[in-house]
Design an enzyme around this catalytic site. Structure first.
Site, short mmCIF file in Angstrom:
data_model
loop_
_atom_site.label_atom_id
_atom_site.label_comp_id
_atom_site.label_asym_id
_atom_site.label_seq_id
_atom_site.Cartn_x
_atom_site.Cartn_y
_atom_site.Cartn_z
N GLY A 148 0.76 -1.24 0.00
CA GLY A 148 0.00 0.00 0.00
C GLY A 148 0.79 1.30 0.00
O GLY A 148 0.23 2.35 0.24
N GLU A 181 1.75 4.66 -5.31
CA GLU A 181 0.71 5.63 -5.67
C GLU A 181 -0.50 4.86 -6.19
O GLU A 181 -0.38 3.72 -6.65
CB GLU A 181 1.21 6.55 -6.79
CG GLU A 181 2.35 7.46 -6.39
CD GLU A 181 1.92 8.57 -5.45
OE1 GLU A 181 0.89 9.21 -5.69
OE2 GLU A 181 2.62 8.78 -4.45
N LYS A 239 9.16 15.69 -7.88
CA LYS A 239 9.92 16.12 -6.70
C LYS A 239 11.22 16.81 -7.12
O LYS A 239 11.63 17.82 -6.52
CB LYS A 239 10.20 14.91 -5.80
CG LYS A 239 8.90 14.34 -5.20
CD LYS A 239 9.08 12.96 -4.61
CE LYS A 239 7.78 12.42 -4.02
NZ LYS A 239 7.87 11.01 -3.61
N1 HSE Z 1 4.41 6.80 -3.88
C1 HSE Z 1 5.37 7.68 -3.27
C2 HSE Z 1 6.59 6.83 -2.95
C3 HSE Z 1 4.78 8.28 -2.04
O1 HSE Z 1 6.58 5.62 -3.18
O2 HSE Z 1 7.58 7.37 -2.50
C4 HSE Z 1 5.23 9.64 -1.66
O3 HSE Z 1 5.37 10.56 -2.66
#
Ligand code: HSE
Length: 431
Positions: free
Chosen positions: A187, A190, A205
């Protein structure tokens, strides 16, 4: 004690974490700040699901607009995500002069420029600490801790899902698909896992970090992005033999009048600190002119780590409201420089190549000759014993070369009938 009212829009995983953080640590926060952030309401379309945090039902509403308009709500915390209605709510709040705290990386990466401009125009705080690195205060480090530095480079493992997959592929010898299924079950991927594994979450990012470092918004669609979907165990194993680990890196590096921003699975020396960042953890290495190398490590996702950073932003905003010091730290402090995004064709780095060929006389000479013709010098070389089909894998590490030369060389190599696709090209990090 003076209070400031907080309205949260979005009662999902992070929203519930922020409420939990405020309920548990609100008094501690108030003592530290000298002003008390008080939760006034939480808006979400779904107010039926039990989030397991004992928030009284009167605090919940489906009307986010009304929450933004409320006189007693001073700070809006946007935790819906996405670039649709979240953008509208943020714009509305800023136009009302209400400071906004958000964790919305996609929105900032795509529409940051207009939101930063709105924040400046209305002289209203826009904080986005949790948009990069979850519980790691990397945004704060760049905005404040390193404010006196020129940023030379930022290299980061910015996606926990990809790092989890790569770590298990390396440590357990598992194929990509098997580990992806596990990540989805656990979980932290995304909702659309393509964002994680195709590198776009990392790119969002990286663009935000580059904006902070260089005082301007960079165009996301021009950033070179490669994900980990096509990575195979053979390359993970070969990289290990050569003394490297493969990490999905977001790389930002400044040149004289340009900035390189790129995302790709990259070979990182096994003895570097980034190589030892495993599982869902994230890390960001910043190279700057005064502080030299600094590194920030922690949980890049998750309910409470992300809430921790949102609470820090609420704290900052509450302090600024109490001291009448809005925009004490503007969202993207301008550096006065006008740096362009560098084309991927113009970057220089060392490369790892794996080329599958027919094991015939003269093959090696042809391949190395073509590399030489394009000004690419070989640093080290391994030829694997041919398999039962008679195919031999050439694993080559090059000295630093220009990407456009490498593209031309690989296009020419692909023309040889003795070469069997796919040829693998990975870049090696400069650390
Ligand atoms: N899906 C992202 C990750 C969550 O795996 O880092 C936070 O941006």
């Amino acid at each position: 004690m003076q209070t400031v009212g907080v309205g949260i829009i979005g009662f999902g995983t992070v929203g519930a974490g922020v409420v939990e953080g405020l309920l548990h640590n609100g008094d501690l926060l108030a003592q530290r700040l000298g002003v008390k952030p008080v939760l006034k309401g939480v808006a979400d379309l779904d107010i039926e699901t039990d989030r397991g945090i004992g928030l009284s039902p009167e605090m919940l509403t489906t009307d986010a607009q009304a929450l933004i308009d409320r006189e007693d709500v001073d700070i809006i915390v946007e935790l819906i995500g996405g670039t649709g209605i979240a953008r509208t709510f943020i714009e509305q709040a800023l136009k009302k002069g209400k400071p906004v705290v958000t964790a919305n990386k996609k929105l900032l990466a795509e529409y940051g420029e207009s939101l930063y401009a709105l924040s400046r125009a209305y002289h209203t705080d826009l904080h986005f600490g949790a948009s990069v690195g979850g519980g790691i205060p990397i945004i704060r480090a760049l905005r404040e801790g390193l404010a006196g530095n020129r940023i030379l480079a930022i290299q980061g493992i910015l996606n926990g899902t990809s790092n989890y997959i790569l770590t298990r592929m390396e440590q357990e010898g598992l194929p990509f698909e098997t580990v992806l299924e596990d990540a989805q079950r656990l979980g932290f991927a995304e909702a659309d896992p393509a964002l994680d594994i195709d590198g776009y979450d990392t790119a969002h990012k990286a663009v935000i970090l580059a904006s902070l470092a260089y005082g301007k918004a960079f165009e996301l669609h021009k950033v070179h992005v490669e994900g980990i979907r096509r990575l195979v165990r053979t390359d993970v194993e070969q990289a290990a033999t050569l003394g490297y680990r493969i990490k999905l890196l977001g790389i930002i590096r400044r040149d004289i009048d340009s900035v390189e921003i790129r995302v790709a699975p990259t070979l990182v020396p096994q003895n570097s600190m980034l190589a030892s960042v495993n599982g869902v953890f994230n890390a960001v290495m910043v190279e700057s002119d005064l502080a030299d190398h600094t590194m920030y490590y922690g949980r890049g996702a998750g309910r409470l780590p992300t809430a921790s950073t949102v609470l820090a932003d609420i704290a900052d905003t509450a302090r600024n409201l109490a001291m009448d010091a809005m925009m004490r730290v503007p969202p993207i402090p301008p550096t006065g420089e006008s740096l362009q995004l560098k084309s991927i064709e113009d970057i220089r780095c060392r490369y790892y190549l794996r080329i599958l060929v027919d094991d015939q006389p003269g093959v090696l000479a042809k391949i190395t000759g073509l590399l030489a013709k394009h000004d690419i010098s070989i640093e080290s070389f391994i030829q694997k014993r041919p398999d039962i089909q008679g195919d031999a894998a050439l694993v080559i590490v090059t000295h630093e070369a220009l990407e456009s030369d490498m593209n031309a060389a690989l296009a020419a190599i692909a023309e040889f009938s003795i070469v069997k696709p796919p040829t693998v090209r990975l870049r090696i990090a400069t650390i």
